[in-house]
Design a protein around this motif. Sequence first.
Motif, PDB file in Angstrom:
ATOM      1  N   ARG A 105       0.834  -1.205   0.000  1.00 29.27           N
ATOM      2  CA  ARG A 105       0.000   0.000   0.000  1.00 29.27           C
ATOM      3  C   ARG A 105       0.869   1.256   0.000  1.00 29.27           C
ATOM      4  O   ARG A 105       0.542   2.256  -0.647  1.00 29.27           O
ATOM      5  CB  ARG A 105      -0.945   0.002   1.204  1.00 29.27           C
ATOM      6  CG  ARG A 105      -1.930   1.166   1.178  1.00 29.27           C
ATOM      7  CD  ARG A 105      -2.952   1.069   2.293  1.00 29.27           C
ATOM      8  NE  ARG A 105      -2.334   1.164   3.621  1.00 29.27           N
ATOM      9  CZ  ARG A 105      -3.026   1.102   4.750  1.00 29.27           C
ATOM     10  NH1 ARG A 105      -4.333   0.940   4.731  1.00 29.27           N
ATOM     11  NH2 ARG A 105      -2.403   1.194   5.923  1.00 29.27           N
ATOM     12  N   LEU A 106       1.984   1.226   0.738  1.00 30.39           N
ATOM     13  CA  LEU A 106       2.915   2.353   0.743  1.00 30.39           C
ATOM     14  C   LEU A 106       3.381   2.686  -0.671  1.00 30.39           C
ATOM     15  O   LEU A 106       3.401   3.849  -1.079  1.00 30.39           O
ATOM     16  CB  LEU A 106       4.122   2.030   1.629  1.00 30.39           C
ATOM     17  CG  LEU A 106       5.247   3.055   1.656  1.00 30.39           C
ATOM     18  CD1 LEU A 106       4.812   4.318   2.395  1.00 30.39           C
ATOM     19  CD2 LEU A 106       6.499   2.468   2.308  1.00 30.39           C
ATOM     20  N   TYR A 107       3.709   1.658  -1.438  1.00 30.71           N
ATOM     21  CA  TYR A 107       4.222   1.890  -2.795  1.00 30.71           C
ATOM     22  C   TYR A 107       3.122   2.341  -3.747  1.00 30.71           C
ATOM     23  O   TYR A 107       3.393   3.104  -4.693  1.00 30.71           O
ATOM     24  CB  TYR A 107       4.957   0.649  -3.296  1.00 30.71           C
ATOM     25  CG  TYR A 107       6.403   0.645  -2.845  1.00 30.71           C
ATOM     26  CD1 TYR A 107       7.439   0.912  -3.732  1.00 30.71           C
ATOM     27  CD2 TYR A 107       6.734   0.443  -1.511  1.00 30.71           C
ATOM     28  CE1 TYR A 107       8.764   0.952  -3.313  1.00 30.71           C
ATOM     29  CE2 TYR A 107       8.048   0.476  -1.074  1.00 30.71           C
ATOM     30  CZ  TYR A 107       9.057   0.737  -1.981  1.00 30.71           C
ATOM     31  OH  TYR A 107      10.371   0.784  -1.559  1.00 30.71           O
ATOM     32  N   LEU A 108       1.892   1.933  -3.515  1.00 38.72           N
ATOM     33  CA  LEU A 108       0.789   2.464  -4.305  1.00 38.72           C
ATOM     34  C   LEU A 108       0.571   3.939  -3.976  1.00 38.72           C
ATOM     35  O   LEU A 108       0.313   4.751  -4.869  1.00 38.72           O
ATOM     36  CB  LEU A 108      -0.489   1.667  -4.026  1.00 38.72           C
ATOM     37  CG  LEU A 108      -0.517   0.227  -4.543  1.00 38.72           C
ATOM     38  CD1 LEU A 108      -1.801  -0.470  -4.097  1.00 38.72           C
ATOM     39  CD2 LEU A 108      -0.381   0.182  -6.071  1.00 38.72           C
ATOM     40  N   SER A 109       0.684   4.295  -2.689  1.00 35.50           N
ATOM     41  CA  SER A 109       0.557   5.700  -2.294  1.00 35.50           C
ATOM     42  C   SER A 109       1.657   6.547  -2.926  1.00 35.50           C
ATOM     43  O   SER A 109       1.411   7.660  -3.410  1.00 35.50           O
ATOM     44  CB  SER A 109       0.619   5.833  -0.769  1.00 35.50           C
ATOM     45  OG  SER A 109      -0.485   5.218  -0.142  1.00 35.50           O
ATOM     46  N   LEU A 110       2.874   6.017  -2.935  1.00 36.38           N
ATOM     47  CA  LEU A 110       3.994   6.737  -3.544  1.00 36.38           C
ATOM     48  C   LEU A 110       3.764   6.965  -5.039  1.00 36.38           C
ATOM     49  O   LEU A 110       4.027   8.051  -5.562  1.00 36.38           O
ATOM     50  CB  LEU A 110       5.298   5.959  -3.329  1.00 36.38           C
ATOM     51  CG  LEU A 110       5.889   6.000  -1.923  1.00 36.38           C
ATOM     52  CD1 LEU A 110       6.961   4.925  -1.757  1.00 36.38           C
ATOM     53  CD2 LEU A 110       6.471   7.372  -1.623  1.00 36.38           C
ATOM     54  N   LYS A 111       3.260   5.947  -5.704  1.00 38.82           N
ATOM     55  CA  LYS A 111       2.998   6.086  -7.143  1.00 38.82           C
ATOM     56  C   LYS A 111       1.962   7.169  -7.394  1.00 38.82           C
ATOM     57  O   LYS A 111       2.124   8.015  -8.287  1.00 38.82           O
ATOM     58  CB  LYS A 111       2.529   4.754  -7.719  1.00 38.82           C
ATOM     59  CG  LYS A 111       2.301   4.802  -9.227  1.00 38.82           C
ATOM     60  CD  LYS A 111       1.923   3.436  -9.786  1.00 38.82           C
ATOM     61  CE  LYS A 111       1.749   3.520 -11.309  1.00 38.82           C
ATOM     62  NZ  LYS A 111       1.386   2.195 -11.885  1.00 38.82           N
ATOM     63  N   ALA A 112       0.884   7.142  -6.595  1.00 37.67           N
ATOM     64  CA  ALA A 112      -0.173   8.144  -6.764  1.00 37.67           C
ATOM     65  C   ALA A 112       0.319   9.542  -6.405  1.00 37.67           C
ATOM     66  O   ALA A 112      -0.130  10.535  -6.980  1.00 37.67           O
ATOM     67  CB  ALA A 112      -1.384   7.771  -5.911  1.00 37.67           C
ATOM     68  N   ALA A 113       1.276   9.622  -5.448  1.00 34.53           N
ATOM     69  CA  ALA A 113       1.820  10.917  -5.028  1.00 34.53           C
ATOM     70  C   ALA A 113       2.929  11.401  -5.960  1.00 34.53           C
ATOM     71  O   ALA A 113       3.443  12.510  -5.802  1.00 34.53           O
ATOM     72  CB  ALA A 113       2.354  10.825  -3.602  1.00 34.53           C
ATOM     73  N   ARG A 114       3.350  10.556  -6.892  1.00 32.02           N
ATOM     74  CA  ARG A 114       4.320  10.903  -7.932  1.00 32.02           C
ATOM     75  C   ARG A 114       5.736  11.143  -7.423  1.00 32.02           C
ATOM     76  O   ARG A 114       6.447  12.005  -7.902  1.00 32.02           O
ATOM     77  CB  ARG A 114       3.827  12.102  -8.745  1.00 32.02           C
ATOM     78  CG  ARG A 114       2.541  11.823  -9.511  1.00 32.02           C
ATOM     79  CD  ARG A 114       2.051  13.031 -10.297  1.00 32.02           C
ATOM     80  NE  ARG A 114       0.867  12.691 -11.065  1.00 32.02           N
ATOM     81  CZ  ARG A 114      -0.385  12.677 -10.596  1.00 32.02           C
ATOM     82  NH1 ARG A 114      -0.600  12.995  -9.320  1.00 32.02           N
ATOM     83  NH2 ARG A 114      -1.399  12.351 -11.359  1.00 32.02           N
ATOM     84  N   PHE A 115       6.124  10.403  -6.398  1.00 36.05           N
ATOM     85  CA  PHE A 115       7.543  10.340  -6.049  1.00 36.05           C
ATOM     86  C   PHE A 115       7.829   8.945  -5.528  1.00 36.05           C
ATOM     87  O   PHE A 115       6.900   8.161  -5.304  1.00 36.05           O
ATOM     88  CB  PHE A 115       7.960  11.441  -5.061  1.00 36.05           C
ATOM     89  CG  PHE A 115       7.307  11.387  -3.709  1.00 36.05           C
ATOM     90  CD1 PHE A 115       7.907  10.727  -2.643  1.00 36.05           C
ATOM     91  CD2 PHE A 115       6.101  12.043  -3.478  1.00 36.05           C
ATOM     92  CE1 PHE A 115       7.333  10.700  -1.384  1.00 36.05           C
ATOM     93  CE2 PHE A 115       5.512  12.028  -2.211  1.00 36.05           C
ATOM     94  CZ  PHE A 115       6.132  11.343  -1.173  1.00 36.05           C
ATOM     95  N   ASP A 116       9.103   8.601  -5.399  1.00 31.96           N
ATOM     96  CA  ASP A 116       9.427   7.223  -5.031  1.00 31.96           C
ATOM     97  C   ASP A 116      10.311   7.178  -3.793  1.00 31.96           C
ATOM     98  O   ASP A 116      10.696   8.208  -3.251  1.00 31.96           O
ATOM     99  CB  ASP A 116      10.075   6.472  -6.203  1.00 31.96           C
ATOM    100  CG  ASP A 116      11.385   7.095  -6.650  1.00 31.96           C
ATOM    101  OD1 ASP A 116      12.220   7.430  -5.774  1.00 31.96           O
ATOM    102  OD2 ASP A 116      11.599   7.239  -7.868  1.00 31.96           O
ATOM    103  N   ALA A 117      10.631   5.958  -3.371  1.00 32.04           N
ATOM    104  CA  ALA A 117      11.435   5.761  -2.167  1.00 32.04           C
ATOM    105  C   ALA A 117      12.899   5.513  -2.481  1.00 32.04           C
ATOM    106  O   ALA A 117      13.705   5.331  -1.562  1.00 32.04           O
ATOM    107  CB  ALA A 117      10.869   4.586  -1.358  1.00 32.04           C
TER     108      ALA A 117
END
Length: 307
Positions: free
Chosen positions: A53-65
Amino acid sequence: MTQNLVYLNGEYVPASEAKISIFDGAISLGMTVTESTRTFAHQPFRLRDHLERLYLSLKAARFDAGMMLDEMEQLTLEVWEKNRPHYPADTDAWIIHNITPGQWVPSSGQKPPESKPTVMIVTLPLDLSYWAEFYRTGCHAVTPFTRVQPAQSLDSRIKNRSRFLYTMAESEVKQFDPMAQSLILDTNGFLSENKGGNFFLVTKNCIKTPSTINCLNGISRQTIFQLANQLEIPIEECQLLPYDVTTADEAFFTSTPYCIMPATKFNGITVGNGEVGPITRNLISAWSQLVGIDIQEQAQQSQQSLS
């Protein structure tokens, strides 16, 4: 307890020494994607689901980890293993991820080309004492004046660190009842969520919960669906109004720390017969069996340790 080590951008530092720049996107833009996982008997519960879910949120927020999901999972387990020896056997932990886009130039509002994301992984002792009494008596759910942001503005499925709206909602309901738990409505008046959890009610032996159009698809929420199917209890997503809570037989919140928090009062009106209902109790029991820990007993022991 020995001070926890925090993972911060490739380094392990004591929690008191962990610092980020005042120009980080978390501060200058209020832009942080987050996840909170807990352990049961020191074993992380559904960590992979939280990280997905964290990585889906990052994708939607348009930045990565700055790393792949598998690497983040291994790193998280490493952080926990470094801190685990300092946790007593009867004390579980929060495992918190905060990811920001990194440095931003205040004057232009642009991200410098060399800026990398800020990655923070923190573990904290899980204090369950606040919720202990609610397992027995249920909490008081109250609707605040504040409304959740509509999905057209910020999709609630992006789990972010901004708690401004939710903190305002909590402060409003606590003017009415110091121990009240907020049950926030959306701008159309439908039930949404509270500051850190989802909401369910039970009517005629059927569990109902708001759809994820206006609330987070919580991992604990997903666990309720799993347990309901296991117990052969009908469960459905739908639009719900305050009337549905007032006339429900049972109600409860779900969230990572306490798992299930019964609600026996809504806006001053008794829910059902005013006691924690049988379906809620069955779900608490099933959750306890799932994780191998009596979650109600663990919270009560946490409360007793403070008295």
